[in-house]
Write an enzyme that holds these catalytic residues in place. Structure first.
Site, PDB file in Angstrom:
ATOM      1  N   GLU A 116      13.304 -16.849  -1.347  1.00 16.27           N
ATOM      2  CA  GLU A 116      13.126 -15.561  -0.663  1.00 16.27           C
ATOM      3  C   GLU A 116      11.991 -14.740  -1.287  1.00 16.27           C
ATOM      4  OE1 GLU A 116      14.578 -15.223   2.061  1.00 16.27           O
ATOM      5  OE2 GLU A 116      16.543 -16.194   1.977  1.00 16.27           O
ATOM      6  N   HIS A 140      19.336  -9.713  -4.145  1.00 11.93           N
ATOM      7  CA  HIS A 140      19.957 -10.291  -2.940  1.00 11.93           C
ATOM      8  C   HIS A 140      21.203 -11.067  -3.331  1.00 11.93           C
ATOM      9  CE1 HIS A 140      20.637 -12.705   0.608  1.00 11.93           C
ATOM     10  NE2 HIS A 140      20.280 -13.816   0.018  1.00 11.93           N
ATOM     11  N   HIS A 142      25.250 -12.831  -1.836  1.00  7.74           N
ATOM     12  CA  HIS A 142      26.099 -13.269  -0.727  1.00  7.74           C
ATOM     13  C   HIS A 142      27.486 -12.652  -0.905  1.00  7.74           C
ATOM     14  CE1 HIS A 142      23.425 -17.137  -0.165  1.00  7.74           C
ATOM     15  NE2 HIS A 142      22.777 -16.008   0.070  1.00  7.74           N
ATOM     16  N   GLU A 170      32.709   8.755  -2.776  1.00  8.57           N
ATOM     17  CA  GLU A 170      31.398   8.801  -3.430  1.00  8.57           C
ATOM     18  C   GLU A 170      30.348   7.913  -2.768  1.00  8.57           C
ATOM     19  OE1 GLU A 170      31.671   8.851  -7.690  1.00  8.57           O
ATOM     20  OE2 GLU A 170      33.151  10.459  -7.589  1.00  8.57           O
ATOM     21  N   HIS A 211      24.935 -13.458   6.336  1.00  9.80           N
ATOM     22  CA  HIS A 211      24.213 -14.034   5.194  1.00  9.80           C
ATOM     23  C   HIS A 211      24.445 -13.234   3.904  1.00  9.80           C
ATOM     24  CE1 HIS A 211      20.200 -15.871   3.566  1.00  9.80           C
ATOM     25  NE2 HIS A 211      20.967 -15.477   2.584  1.00  9.80           N
TER      26      HIS A 211
HETATM   27  O1  2HA Z   1      20.167 -19.771  -1.795  1.00 12.50           O
HETATM   28  O2  2HA Z   1      20.349 -16.874  -1.184  1.00 12.50           O
HETATM   29  O3  2HA Z   1      18.769 -16.602   0.886  1.00 12.50           O
HETATM   30  C1  2HA Z   1      19.294 -18.749  -2.063  1.00 12.50           C
HETATM   31  C2  2HA Z   1      19.489 -17.712  -1.048  1.00 12.50           C
HETATM   32  C3  2HA Z   1      18.615 -17.735   0.119  1.00 12.50           C
HETATM   33 ZN    ZN Z   2      20.767 -15.760   0.573  1.00 13.80          ZN
END
Ligand code: 2HA
Ligand code: ZN
Length: 275
Positions: A116, A140, A142, A170, A211
């Protein structure tokens, strides 16, 4: 100083470790990047090597030309970062045009920066400008409860912001600008990076449907804290939706207006709609 002993590297490693511990990073899921300060580059640059080739980023980030980033490696597991940072993370240098990068430290067993990278760098470019250089972390993950919500709530910024604000008093103080949502897209390329960076102009948090989530912040504490808060609010919302989706009572628009005044935050009326 050894790269792995530097405070910013330790902070990055701890964020990866905490994210794994909370279940945000199955297998190689998720990625993180940090825009280094000039003094941090000075601290560790004697250990950089400049013999690797420059590689295309896949997009253009001219406002990041010459900057250095600490990033997670593509296909690497967050659970391994603390055990062997030099194998799982890297420092990359952006070229003078903002079109290419090269690894100057890390990923010693081979590998490339996160898949990414285009989204990370385009988000950094937007946030560097929008915050006068204050924001340095893009993270980022998940997060399972947020992902679950993208199957049951309309994929709408106003709905996600308002529903999550209502879950803990909050929340609106922690993400007063709200949350952006983008529909499902193929990960890893320029298209999703462009859509994400558009929303990053307005928000510090964006959700990728089915995602995960991207957060931007000044440092590891507040970026991780933002991710953690949103995921916790999402977990509460799922419980509420499971037990009593019509909520017997909640925090009202007028309650939010009162909170905004007393906490001196700007909560936009677009999120305080009547339901
Ligand atoms: O696996 O999270 O979006 C890596 C990621 C891709
Ligand atoms: Zn991801």
């Amino acid at each position: 100083m050894k790269v792995t002993e530097a405070e910013f590297v330790q902070g990055f490693i701890r964020m990866c470790d905490d994210g794994y511990a909370l279940g945000f990073h199955e297998r190689n899921g998720g990625n993180a990047s940090y825009r280094m300060k000039p003094e941090e580059v000075e601290q560790v640059k004697d250990q950089f090597s400049y013999d690797k080739e420059f590689t295309d980023i896949g997009t253009e980030v001219p406002d990041l030309a010459g900057e250095y980033f600490l990033v997670t490696g593509s296909g690497k597991y967050f659970r391994n970062v603390a055990l062997a940072p030099e194998k799982n993370i890297a420092i990359v240098e952006i070229d003078s045009e903002g079109k290419q990068y090269r690894i100057v430290w890390g990923l010693v067993d081979g590998g490339v920066p996160t898949s990414e990278l285009p989204s990370h760098l385009m988000n950094h470019e937007v946030k560097k400008k929008a915050t006068n250089g204050l924001h340095r972390v893009i993270y980022h993950s998940h997060v399972p409860n947020v992902i679950a919500l993208t199957f049951v709530l309309p994929l709408d910024d106003k709905v996600f912001t308002r529903e999550l604000w209502e879950m803990m008093t909050e929340c609106p103080v922690i993400f007063p600008d709200g949350i952006g949502v983008i529909p499902w897209m193929v990960p890893g390329g320029r298209d999703i990076a462009v859509e994400s960076s558009k929303l990053m102009k307005k928000y510090d948090v964006i959700i990728w449907a089915h995602h995960g989530i991207f957060c931007s912040g000044e440092d590891f504490d507040n970026t991780f804290g933002l991710m953690h808060t949103i995921e916790k609010a999402a977990a509460i919302l799922l419980k509420v939706l499971a037990v009593r989706p019509d909520k017997l009572q909640t925090i009202t628009p007028d309650n939010f207006r009162h909170l905004a005044k007393d906490f001196n935050v700007d909560l936009k009326e677009e999120f305080l709609y009547e339901k």
